[in-house]
Design an enzyme around this catalytic site. Structure first.
Site, short mmCIF file in Angstrom:
data_model
loop_
_atom_site.label_atom_id
_atom_site.label_comp_id
_atom_site.label_asym_id
_atom_site.label_seq_id
_atom_site.Cartn_x
_atom_site.Cartn_y
_atom_site.Cartn_z
N HIS A 1 -3.57 7.20 0.76
CA HIS A 1 -3.80 5.87 0.21
C HIS A 1 -5.25 5.49 0.46
CE1 HIS A 1 -3.95 1.64 -0.41
NE2 HIS A 1 -3.93 1.36 0.87
N ASN B 1 -9.84 -0.49 -2.84
CA ASN B 1 -8.43 -0.35 -2.48
C ASN B 1 -7.59 -0.99 -3.58
OD1 ASN B 1 -5.85 -0.61 -1.43
ND2 ASN B 1 -6.52 -1.23 0.60
N CYS C 1 0.81 -1.23 0.00
CA CYS C 1 0.00 0.00 0.00
C CYS C 1 0.84 1.27 0.00
CB CYS C 1 -0.94 0.01 1.20
SG CYS C 1 -2.11 -1.37 1.21
#
Length: 336
Positions: free
Chosen positions: A263, A293, A115
């Site tokens: 993020h 995501n 991530c």
């Protein structure tokens, strides 16, 4: 000494839209449950047999970024590719991008920081440019999650979150050191590595031969695992710390932030950070509602969309921040 600045941005997502209602046909879940916990309404998944890969999506995003940067592909000096879902166990997708874009035999580096991968990649590109080693560095974040998720009720806690897509940026040399990437800040805390992880295949615990030999349909070691509450609690702390670290390093305050691109892990995390820093809605950009995501791709996709929508202008202070598996986290402070 130079600075580096982002000269071009691009993103690519598959055309196939998968809604929460679509997922409810595959597992015991529903739109209300998913939105309440994550803020996600839909995500993009590649279509089986389409030929789309982590690399091909990265290439499409890169083509757009290179064109917008107004540089010739022959002028790209180095490639940095961030992903947790490479086409192959090896080689990494960086060299595949070099091949598919027809670039010179430049170096290609693969980043495995999940991530926070794109922020780490920006930091590395920035250092190469600052020292004068390279002039134009292509940075890509791309993920193909959908083929590796447990799309059953057993895996719903993780599988509803992730989507496919890619984003790219071309960083170029900037002689005005008041512009571009002002600073980057990287951290890790490996003692919690297994709290957000995919164990197999891997040399340490579950290699391919073990999986084949056991042929156990209940073996979940090759699906992602996430201790959701633990990750959330750590994320909100580390996000805050690393944003403050970047601001302090540049003698900036929260009021100097024109836009924060976090993020896109969970809308609730972004909202928590927004409230903590007392930022207005227009100061934080979120698109997890549309894409889920996308791990290393989430920041470059969001950054590109924010720029396309006119939310980022010359002179703006842009803050990138990420937290994820590893645990790794980081931030970048950019003067546009």
């Amino acid at each position: 000494m130079y600075n580096s600045r982002i000269a071009g941005l691009g993103y690519y997502v598959p055309e196939n839209v998968v809604t929460n209602d679509d997922l409810s046909k595959l597992m015991d879940t529903n739109d209300e449950w998913i939105q309440e916990r994550t803020g996600i309404k839909e995500r993009r998944h590649v279509v089986e047999g389409s030929g789309e890969t982590t690399t091909s999506m990265g290439v499409e995003a890169a083509r757009i970024a290179i064109e917008r940067a107004s540089v010739a592909k022959e002028d790209i000096d180095f490639i940095i590719f961030a992903t947790l879902s490479p086409d192959y166990y090896f080689p990494g997708p960086g060299v595949l991008v070099q091949r598919d874009l027809g670039l010179r035999t430049v170096g290609a580096l693969d980043i495995r920081n999940q991530c926070s991968g794109f922020v780490y990649a920006i930091s590395i590109a920035d250092q190469y440019i600052k020292t004068g080693m390279y002039k134009n560095v292509l940075v890509i974040g791309s993920e193909l999650h959908s083929k590796g998720l447990d799309m059953t009720t057993r895996g719903r806690g993780v599988s509803v979150i992730f989507g496919d897509g890619a984003g790219a940026a071309v960083l170029t040399r900037e002689e005005d050191t008041s512009r571009g990437v002002l600073s980057t800040h990287m951290h890790s805390e490996g003692q919690y590595a297994e709290e957000l992880s995919l164990i197999a295949p891997g040399m340490g615990k579950r290699w391919v031969t073990d999986i084949i030999e056991d042929n156990n349909p209940e073996d979940t070691s090759y699906y992602p695992y996430m201790n959701g509450q633990f990750v959330f609690k750590n994320a909100v702390v580390r996000f805050s710390e690393v944003i403050n670290e970047g601001l302090e390093a540049n003698n900036l305050s929260v009021s100097d932030i024109d836009i924060l691109i976090p993020h896109q892990a969970n809308l609730r995390i972004s909202q928590f950070i927004q409230q903590k820093f007392k930022l207005k809605d227009e100061q934080v950009f979120n698109n997890i509602m549309k894409y889920g995501n996308t791990t290393a791709a989430s920041i470059p996709i969001a950054l590109t969309e924010a720029w396309e929508q006119g939310k980022i202008k010359k002179g703006d202070t842009v803050v990138l921040a990420a937290f994820g598996s590893g645990f790794t986290w980081g931030s970048a402070i950019i003067k546009w």
